[in-house]
Scaffold this motif. Structure first.
Motif, PDB file in Angstrom:
ATOM      1  N   VAL A  43     -23.126 -22.819 -15.496  1.00  0.00           N
ATOM      2  CA  VAL A  43     -22.756 -22.428 -16.858  1.00  0.00           C
ATOM      3  C   VAL A  43     -22.502 -23.699 -17.657  1.00  0.00           C
ATOM      4  O   VAL A  43     -21.667 -24.528 -17.271  1.00  0.00           O
ATOM      5  N   ARG A  46     -22.692 -26.851 -15.564  1.00  0.00           N
ATOM      6  CA  ARG A  46     -21.748 -27.074 -14.467  1.00  0.00           C
ATOM      7  C   ARG A  46     -21.738 -25.877 -13.517  1.00  0.00           C
ATOM      8  O   ARG A  46     -21.897 -24.734 -13.936  1.00  0.00           O
ATOM      9  N   LEU A  48     -20.407 -22.953 -11.172  1.00  0.00           N
ATOM     10  CA  LEU A  48     -19.309 -21.995 -11.287  1.00  0.00           C
ATOM     11  C   LEU A  48     -19.261 -21.165 -10.010  1.00  0.00           C
ATOM     12  O   LEU A  48     -20.292 -20.667  -9.554  1.00  0.00           O
ATOM     13  N   ARG A  49     -18.073 -21.018  -9.449  1.00  0.00           N
ATOM     14  CA  ARG A  49     -17.889 -20.221  -8.247  1.00  0.00           C
ATOM     15  C   ARG A  49     -16.959 -19.048  -8.537  1.00  0.00           C
ATOM     16  O   ARG A  49     -16.079 -19.149  -9.404  1.00  0.00           O
ATOM     17  N   ARG A  51     -13.851 -16.728  -8.444  1.00  0.00           N
ATOM     18  CA  ARG A  51     -12.444 -17.036  -8.199  1.00  0.00           C
ATOM     19  C   ARG A  51     -11.659 -15.838  -7.710  1.00  0.00           C
ATOM     20  O   ARG A  51     -10.538 -15.992  -7.217  1.00  0.00           O
ATOM     21  N   ALA A  61     -15.886 -14.395 -11.817  1.00  0.00           N
ATOM     22  CA  ALA A  61     -15.304 -15.627 -12.345  1.00  0.00           C
ATOM     23  C   ALA A  61     -15.224 -15.508 -13.857  1.00  0.00           C
ATOM     24  O   ALA A  61     -16.050 -14.837 -14.490  1.00  0.00           O
ATOM     25  N   THR A  62     -14.244 -16.171 -14.445  1.00  0.00           N
ATOM     26  CA  THR A  62     -14.098 -16.213 -15.900  1.00  0.00           C
ATOM     27  C   THR A  62     -14.388 -17.626 -16.372  1.00  0.00           C
ATOM     28  O   THR A  62     -13.865 -18.594 -15.814  1.00  0.00           O
ATOM     29  N   TYR A  63     -15.238 -17.704 -17.388  1.00  0.00           N
ATOM     30  CA  TYR A  63     -15.593 -19.005 -17.963  1.00  0.00           C
ATOM     31  C   TYR A  63     -15.131 -19.025 -19.413  1.00  0.00           C
ATOM     32  O   TYR A  63     -15.360 -18.063 -20.171  1.00  0.00           O
ATOM     33  N   VAL A  74     -26.525 -19.919 -19.128  1.00  0.00           N
ATOM     34  CA  VAL A  74     -26.071 -19.469 -17.819  1.00  0.00           C
ATOM     35  C   VAL A  74     -27.288 -19.374 -16.912  1.00  0.00           C
ATOM     36  O   VAL A  74     -28.253 -18.669 -17.236  1.00  0.00           O
TER      37      VAL A  74
END
Length: 279
Positions: A43, A46, A48-49, A51, A61-63, A74
């Motif tokens: 995203v 970067r 994103l894993r 959570r 996961a929240t971005y 994304v």
């Protein structure tokens, strides 16, 4: 079957967004017949894993990002090994009693037309009832793209008599719940071969069958999911299982570009078969 998935989503804004918050359910859970070999979500460039898990058991996961942002990208890339289990789901992490999925949701509210459609299957029982329901839903709702939207509910889709995989799933779920059968929505991917009618990014339904548990049914293609399907997230309807849902401040006139490619990976890379889709 070994499948490779690329899924890219780009949000663009005519005026920059001041802030973006996105809840993402983009990670397939390992279940019997679905082994996740590798899965990466990027995203804004970067990794994103996940959570946590949401109330339905989906990895989430929240971005969030502060602007100004002209666009947000994304990307998903992964490989999964699948096998045909005739739609029967085993080994999933279930947080809710199946009876929870008997209650209507926002996009599956029943009306008289849905009740009449469901009644055509009431005399059947168990697995036979579910298969019959899949057939009558597909007969009632023609596959037709670009005529419905993400907020079209089951009653609207049935009234129109056409829709896409999301609409078929919602109509089947609504009818199953009218018959007091637990039913839920599934988002995922489909490798298209031959005469399948739906794009690679796909949706279908799961019904709870006594002595079998959760079983998948894809009314759009009139089959139970096979090794061509990758199961990602579940929920009461498309809102719960949406790969990405979010909010933003500012960022007027949002445009969305989605590109999905699902490929069958063979031992010989030159023979890899793929189906790219642009939405």
């Amino acid at each position: 079957m070994r499948l490779r998935i690329h899924h890219n989503t780009v949000y663009r804004y005519q005026t920059p967004a001041r802030r973006i918050v996105q809840a993402m359910r983009l990670w397939p859970a390992p279940v019997a017949g679905q082994q996740v070999l590798d899965w990466q979500v990027m995203v804004g460039g970067r990794g994103l894993r996940p959570r946590s898990r949401d109330g339905f058991g989906n990895a989430e996961a929240t971005y969030s990002a502060d602007g100004p942002l002209d666009e947000l990208c994304v990307g998903v890339v992964g490989q999964v090994i699948t096998e045909d289990r005739h739609g029967v789901i085993q080994g999933s992490e279930e947080l809710l009693d199946p009876l929870f999925y008997c209650a209507p949701s926002v996009l599956t509210q029943p009306d008289q037309a849905l009740r009449e459609l469901a009644e055509r299957c009431r005399r059947h029982r168990g697995l036979e009832q579910a298969h019959q329901l899949m057939r009558v839903v597909r007969e009632a709702v023609e596959f037709k793209t670009e005529e419905t939207h993400s907020e079209t509910d089951a009653s609207e889709a049935l009234a129109h008599g056409y829709g896409v995989c999301q609409d078929h799933a919602h109509v089947m779920i609504a009818c199953a719940r009218i018959l007091q059968r637990p039913a839920r929505y599934v988002s995922g991917y489909l490798w298209i071969d031959g005469d399948s009618v739906s794009p690679a990014s796909h949706a279908w339904s799961e019904l709870y069958i006594d002595d079998l548990g959760w079983v998948g049914f894809d009314p759009a293609n009139r089959i139970c999911p096979t090794e061509s399907y990758v199961r990602v997230a579940v929920g009461r309807d498309a809102r719960d299982a949406a790969p990405i849902r979010g909010l933003r401040q500012g960022g007027t006139v949002e445009s969305l570009e989605v590109n999905v490619s699902v490929a069958q990976v063979s031992a010989d890379p030159a023979r890899t078969q793929s189906q790219p889709v642009q939405q």
